[in-house]
Design a protein around this motif. Structure first.
Motif, PDB file in Angstrom:
ATOM      1  N   ARG A   1      41.755  45.547  52.142  1.00 51.50           N
ATOM      2  CA  ARG A   1      42.263  46.739  51.466  1.00 51.50           C
ATOM      3  C   ARG A   1      43.786  46.785  51.587  1.00 51.50           C
TER       4      ARG A   1
ATOM      5  N   PHE B   1      44.257  43.089  48.429  1.00 52.70           N
ATOM      6  CA  PHE B   1      43.453  42.641  47.291  1.00 52.70           C
ATOM      7  C   PHE B   1      43.184  43.827  46.370  1.00 52.70           C
ATOM      8  N   THR B   2      43.154  43.545  45.069  1.00 51.50           N
ATOM      9  CA  THR B   2      42.853  44.571  44.081  1.00 51.50           C
ATOM     10  C   THR B   2      41.835  44.036  43.087  1.00 51.50           C
ATOM     11  N   ILE B   3      40.740  44.761  42.934  1.00 49.97           N
ATOM     12  CA  ILE B   3      39.733  44.387  41.954  1.00 49.97           C
ATOM     13  C   ILE B   3      39.965  45.203  40.696  1.00 49.97           C
TER      14      ILE B   3
ATOM     15  N   LEU C   1      34.013  41.493  49.844  1.00 51.34           N
ATOM     16  CA  LEU C   1      35.434  41.790  49.706  1.00 51.34           C
ATOM     17  C   LEU C   1      35.680  43.076  48.919  1.00 51.34           C
ATOM     18  N   ALA C   2      35.106  43.163  47.740  1.00 51.43           N
ATOM     19  CA  ALA C   2      35.408  44.295  46.864  1.00 51.43           C
ATOM     20  C   ALA C   2      34.309  44.432  45.821  1.00 51.43           C
TER      21      ALA C   2
ATOM     22  N   LEU D   1      40.239  39.551  40.648  1.00 54.49           N
ATOM     23  CA  LEU D   1      40.591  39.866  42.024  1.00 54.49           C
ATOM     24  C   LEU D   1      42.016  39.381  42.241  1.00 54.49           C
TER      25      LEU D   1
ATOM     26  N   ASN E   1      35.292  49.842  45.785  1.00 55.43           N
ATOM     27  CA  ASN E   1      35.208  49.764  47.237  1.00 55.43           C
ATOM     28  C   ASN E   1      35.829  48.450  47.713  1.00 55.43           C
ATOM     29  N   TYR E   2      36.430  48.484  48.903  1.00 56.42           N
ATOM     30  CA  TYR E   2      37.031  47.303  49.519  1.00 56.42           C
ATOM     31  C   TYR E   2      36.562  47.153  50.953  1.00 56.42           C
ATOM     32  N   GLU E   3      36.481  45.901  51.385  1.00 56.10           N
ATOM     33  CA  GLU E   3      36.296  45.623  52.796  1.00 56.10           C
ATOM     34  C   GLU E   3      37.617  45.919  53.501  1.00 56.10           C
TER      35      GLU E   3
END
Length: 115
Positions: A64, A67-69, A48-49, A80, A58-60
Motif C-alpha cells: 500500500r 502499488f496502485t491497481i 497484493l491488490a 498494477l 483493497n491492498y496488502e
C-alpha cells in the motif's frame, strides 16, 4: 472462455517502476473482482491488490502506497503500477479473477528487481 494475459514484467533496478497489464477476455473487468497476486521463489502466493465494481479497491499492507491497481474499461484491462521497487518484490506476478464459481489465472509475468 475466460482468459487473462499479463505483460509488462522485466528486470529493473531498486527504486525504479514498472506497470503490469492484465488483458481480459470472456469477462468484463468493470463488473468483476480482479486481483494481482505474486509468488516469489520458495514462498507461498501473496495477495497484493484487488479492484471490484465501482471504487472498491483493497491492498496488502506491504505494498500500500507503492502499488496502485487500476483498470481501463474500454480496453478491458487491469493494471498494477509498481513504484519504488525493492529486491524483495522479485516474483512472478499473476492476474486472477473468479467467475461463475471458478478461479482463473493468467500465465504470470516475471518481475526481477536487482542492481
Amino acid at each position: 472462455q475466460v482468459q487473462l494475459v499479463e505483460s509488462g514484467g522485466g528486470l529493473v533496478q531498486p527504486g525504479e517502476s514498472l506497470r503490469l497489464s492484465c488483458a481480459a477476455s470472456g469477462i468484463v473487468v468493470s463488473i468483476n473482482h480482479m486481483g494481482w497476486v505474486r509468488q516469489a521463489p520458495g514462498k507461498e502466493r501473496e495477495f497484493l491488490a484487488r479492484i471490484g465494481p465501482g471504487a472498491n479497491i483493497n491492498y496488502e499492507d506491504s505494498v500500500r502506497g507503492r502499488f496502485t491497481i487500476s483498470r481501463d474499461n474500454a480496453k478491458n484491462t487491469v493494471y498494477l503500477q509498481m513504484n519504488n521497487l525493492k529486491p524483495e518484490d522479485t516474483a512472478v506476478y499473476y492476474c486472477k479473477t473468479a467467475y461463475r464459481g471458478r478461479e482463473y489465472w493468467g500465465q504470470g509475468t516475471q518481475v526481477t528487481v536487482s542492481s
